[in-house]
Design a protein around this motif. Sequence first.
Motif, PDB file in Angstrom:
ATOM      1  N   MET A 158       0.917  -1.247  -0.173  1.00 34.65           N
ATOM      2  CA  MET A 158       0.210  -0.035  -0.010  1.00 34.65           C
ATOM      3  C   MET A 158       0.890   1.227   0.121  1.00 34.65           C
ATOM      4  SD  MET A 158      -2.895   1.119   2.877  1.00 34.65           S
ATOM      5  CE  MET A 158      -1.499   1.639   4.098  1.00 34.65           C
ATOM      6  N   PRO A 159       0.589   2.361  -0.744  1.00 35.22           N
ATOM      7  CA  PRO A 159       1.310   3.483  -0.557  1.00 35.22           C
ATOM      8  C   PRO A 159       1.553   3.844   0.599  1.00 35.22           C
ATOM      9  CG  PRO A 159      -0.294   3.647  -2.475  1.00 35.22           C
ATOM     10  CD  PRO A 159      -0.644   2.295  -1.541  1.00 35.22           C
ATOM     11  N   ALA A 160       2.632   4.782   1.030  1.00 35.06           N
ATOM     12  CA  ALA A 160       2.833   5.093   2.468  1.00 35.06           C
ATOM     13  C   ALA A 160       2.007   6.480   2.767  1.00 35.06           C
ATOM     14  CB  ALA A 160       4.159   5.468   2.315  1.00 35.06           C
ATOM     15  N   PHE A 161       1.784   6.837   3.937  1.00 30.48           N
ATOM     16  CA  PHE A 161       1.301   8.000   4.441  1.00 30.48           C
ATOM     17  C   PHE A 161       2.214   9.108   4.919  1.00 30.48           C
ATOM     18  CE2 PHE A 161      -2.380   5.247   4.697  1.00 30.48           C
ATOM     19  CZ  PHE A 161      -3.277   5.962   4.537  1.00 30.48           C
ATOM     20  N   MET A 162       1.908  10.264   4.740  1.00 31.98           N
ATOM     21  CA  MET A 162       2.505  11.453   5.504  1.00 31.98           C
ATOM     22  C   MET A 162       2.387  11.280   6.831  1.00 31.98           C
ATOM     23  SD  MET A 162       3.072  14.831   2.974  1.00 31.98           S
ATOM     24  CE  MET A 162       1.452  15.204   3.281  1.00 31.98           C
ATOM     25  N   LYS A 163       3.535  11.121   7.778  1.00 30.95           N
ATOM     26  CA  LYS A 163       3.280  11.360   9.245  1.00 30.95           C
ATOM     27  C   LYS A 163       2.991  12.660   9.598  1.00 30.95           C
ATOM     28  CE  LYS A 163       6.932   7.879   9.906  1.00 30.95           C
ATOM     29  NZ  LYS A 163       7.333   7.488   8.510  1.00 30.95           N
ATOM     30  N   GLY A 165       2.845  16.160  11.096  1.00 30.50           N
ATOM     31  CA  GLY A 165       3.642  17.156  11.207  1.00 30.50           C
ATOM     32  C   GLY A 165       4.514  17.072   9.955  1.00 30.50           C
ATOM     33  N   GLU A 166       4.529  16.301   9.022  1.00 31.42           N
ATOM     34  CA  GLU A 166       5.375  16.175   7.682  1.00 31.42           C
ATOM     35  C   GLU A 166       4.708  17.035   6.660  1.00 31.42           C
ATOM     36  OE1 GLU A 166       8.016  12.190   8.168  1.00 31.42           O
ATOM     37  OE2 GLU A 166       6.127  12.332   6.908  1.00 31.42           O
ATOM     38  N   LYS A 167       5.391  17.765   6.027  1.00 31.75           N
ATOM     39  CA  LYS A 167       5.084  18.515   4.775  1.00 31.75           C
ATOM     40  C   LYS A 167       5.201  17.778   3.565  1.00 31.75           C
ATOM     41  CE  LYS A 167       5.717  23.164   6.793  1.00 31.75           C
ATOM     42  NZ  LYS A 167       6.757  24.540   6.632  1.00 31.75           N
ATOM     43  N   GLN A 168       5.960  16.758   3.423  1.00 31.76           N
ATOM     44  CA  GLN A 168       6.252  16.020   2.526  1.00 31.76           C
ATOM     45  C   GLN A 168       6.734  14.508   2.818  1.00 31.76           C
ATOM     46  OE1 GLN A 168       9.156  17.974   0.007  1.00 31.76           O
ATOM     47  NE2 GLN A 168      10.810  16.686   0.983  1.00 31.76           N
ATOM     48  N   MET A 169       6.790  13.508   2.040  1.00 30.99           N
ATOM     49  CA  MET A 169       7.302  12.075   2.593  1.00 30.99           C
ATOM     50  C   MET A 169       8.684  12.043   2.666  1.00 30.99           C
ATOM     51  SD  MET A 169       4.615   9.704   0.672  1.00 30.99           S
ATOM     52  CE  MET A 169       3.152   9.670   0.807  1.00 30.99           C
ATOM     53  N   SER A 170       9.247  11.160   3.472  1.00 28.44           N
ATOM     54  CA  SER A 170      10.578  10.871   3.274  1.00 28.44           C
ATOM     55  C   SER A 170      10.912  10.229   2.127  1.00 28.44           C
ATOM     56  CB  SER A 170      10.825   9.951   4.701  1.00 28.44           C
ATOM     57  OG  SER A 170      10.353   8.846   4.670  1.00 28.44           O
ATOM     58  N   THR A 171      12.112  10.035   1.858  1.00 24.63           N
ATOM     59  CA  THR A 171      12.583   9.479   0.679  1.00 24.63           C
ATOM     60  C   THR A 171      12.267   8.015   0.514  1.00 24.63           C
ATOM     61  OG1 THR A 171      14.536  10.807   0.698  1.00 24.63           O
ATOM     62  CG2 THR A 171      14.717   9.014  -0.756  1.00 24.63           C
ATOM     63  N   ALA A 172      12.208   7.273   1.820  1.00 17.11           N
ATOM     64  CA  ALA A 172      11.933   5.876   1.768  1.00 17.11           C
ATOM     65  C   ALA A 172      10.595   5.765   1.572  1.00 17.11           C
ATOM     66  CB  ALA A 172      12.526   5.249   3.163  1.00 17.11           C
ATOM     67  N   ASP A 173       9.789   6.496   2.221  1.00 18.55           N
ATOM     68  CA  ASP A 173       8.150   6.276   1.997  1.00 18.55           C
ATOM     69  C   ASP A 173       7.967   6.689   0.545  1.00 18.55           C
ATOM     70  OD1 ASP A 173       7.917   5.737   4.534  1.00 18.55           O
ATOM     71  OD2 ASP A 173       7.313   7.446   5.178  1.00 18.55           O
ATOM     72  N   ALA A 174       8.359   7.553  -0.030  1.00 21.71           N
ATOM     73  CA  ALA A 174       7.952   8.139  -1.238  1.00 21.71           C
ATOM     74  C   ALA A 174       8.513   7.023  -2.398  1.00 21.71           C
ATOM     75  CB  ALA A 174       8.677   9.459  -1.650  1.00 21.71           C
ATOM     76  N   THR A 176       8.858   3.787  -1.812  1.00 17.09           N
ATOM     77  CA  THR A 176       7.798   2.663  -1.353  1.00 17.09           C
ATOM     78  C   THR A 176       6.587   2.982  -2.150  1.00 17.09           C
ATOM     79  OG1 THR A 176       8.816   2.142   0.733  1.00 17.09           O
ATOM     80  CG2 THR A 176       6.775   1.205   0.263  1.00 17.09           C
ATOM     81  N   SER A 177       6.115   4.046  -2.102  1.00 14.71           N
ATOM     82  CA  SER A 177       4.687   4.413  -2.822  1.00 14.71           C
ATOM     83  C   SER A 177       5.064   4.336  -4.404  1.00 14.71           C
ATOM     84  CB  SER A 177       4.375   5.805  -2.416  1.00 14.71           C
ATOM     85  OG  SER A 177       3.933   6.023  -1.053  1.00 14.71           O
ATOM     86  N   ARG A 178       6.042   4.761  -4.940  1.00 12.44           N
ATOM     87  CA  ARG A 178       6.499   4.568  -6.309  1.00 12.44           C
ATOM     88  C   ARG A 178       6.461   3.330  -6.657  1.00 12.44           C
ATOM     89  NH1 ARG A 178      10.448   8.784  -4.944  1.00 12.44           N
ATOM     90  NH2 ARG A 178       9.321  10.800  -5.780  1.00 12.44           N
ATOM     91  N   LEU A 179       6.842   2.268  -6.040  1.00 14.25           N
ATOM     92  CA  LEU A 179       7.153   0.821  -6.255  1.00 14.25           C
ATOM     93  C   LEU A 179       5.761   0.328  -6.294  1.00 14.25           C
ATOM     94  CD1 LEU A 179      10.024  -0.454  -4.196  1.00 14.25           C
ATOM     95  CD2 LEU A 179       9.989  -0.060  -6.568  1.00 14.25           C
ATOM     96  N   VAL A 180       4.790   0.772  -5.404  1.00  8.23           N
ATOM     97  CA  VAL A 180       3.347   0.325  -5.365  1.00  8.23           C
ATOM     98  C   VAL A 180       2.604   0.647  -6.497  1.00  8.23           C
ATOM     99  CG1 VAL A 180       1.224   0.076  -4.033  1.00  8.23           C
ATOM    100  CG2 VAL A 180       3.437   0.043  -2.953  1.00  8.23           C
ATOM    101  N   THR A 181       2.884   2.037  -6.835  1.00 16.44           N
ATOM    102  CA  THR A 181       2.062   2.538  -7.975  1.00 16.44           C
ATOM    103  C   THR A 181       2.269   1.944  -9.357  1.00 16.44           C
ATOM    104  OG1 THR A 181       1.984   4.676  -6.584  1.00 16.44           O
ATOM    105  CG2 THR A 181       1.637   4.730  -9.127  1.00 16.44           C
TER     106      THR A 181
END
Length: 340
Positions: A158-163, A165-174, A176-181
């Motif tokens: 599943m694509p990751a969520f922004m935690k 307080g974050e304004k953008q995803m971390s590199t790892a989460d972004a 991971t989301s690209r691999l799922v997409t």
Amino acid sequence: MGKELFKHMRKREYPCVCCKKRTHQRDRRTVTAAQRLVLQKWTVGDVSEDEVLCSLCRVKSSISNPDSALHIFQSFQLLHLQKTWAKPMIVVTTSGYYLSVLGPYVAKNNDAAILSHIMKTNKEDVLKWIEERDVFVVDRGFRDSLTLLEDLGLVSAMPAFMKKGEKQMSTADANTSRLVTKIRWVVESANARIKRWKFFDRVLPSSQVPFISDFIKIVCGISNKYFPPLSTGCTEEDSLVAAKMQYLSRQINQLKEEVEERKLDTRSAIWKHPDDLQDFPRLDEDQLRELTCGTYQVKLASSYAEEHFGSGCDIMVHKEDPSLIRVRVTFFGYDMMREA
């Protein structure tokens, strides 16, 4: 004490299983076994023997007739809402082949609740289709059902969520989301293929609601038989692309580190029109596919650009140095500005 308890029991109200309104005890009628089976078809979850029906639902919808599935469904939604939204649950493979169409379910139920209901009730013997460690590629709407999938021995992607307080995803989460997409775009394209049929691009009359599932199954069967697969890549090429994406997903985001180290995002900029860029590289389609690791983003680029330029937007650029460009997109009519 006994009289007070008796009076309290007489005044007790019971919720109707269809309209959820609370009714007086004298108006309640217990749901029969035949009615319960039909209600379970249109709701997520079991309807117990203790559920009751109010007089309005029982009389207006002729729900006393257990064979009238349409009237029961109309009582459940159409008589109490102006418009009913129904959604099927469609299962497809990574090639876009339609495996099954479940439902339709009332749209007030979220995707996670529907998936949990399908798994727990073993709809269409779905548990026989799957094996341990099979991968379910889902979107964020299924997040509440991930624990159930894990208990069944399945792997969820599943694509990751922004935690918070974050304004953008971390590199790892972004990444991971690209691999799922990269895999999940087939699901979206499969749903879009169904919506291309004219019958499904409009509001259907209530008389057609009980047959929506049959209509969608017919469309999916025709698509499986006569339409080309959505994903037709060969195994060797797909393995190379997968290895490349896995490798890139583990790399450090050097641009992010440079921006943070030099504090480029806080510097003032001199915005200019993109036409002022004389040496901006022009990439052909093969080079774009190499950058995007496939054709999906390339196919969406034209419609994405048309959507933004058609609604009115202004793109300005600022050149930080010969190898780095800062871009700002302003949408007309909206108080919105995006920088990259």
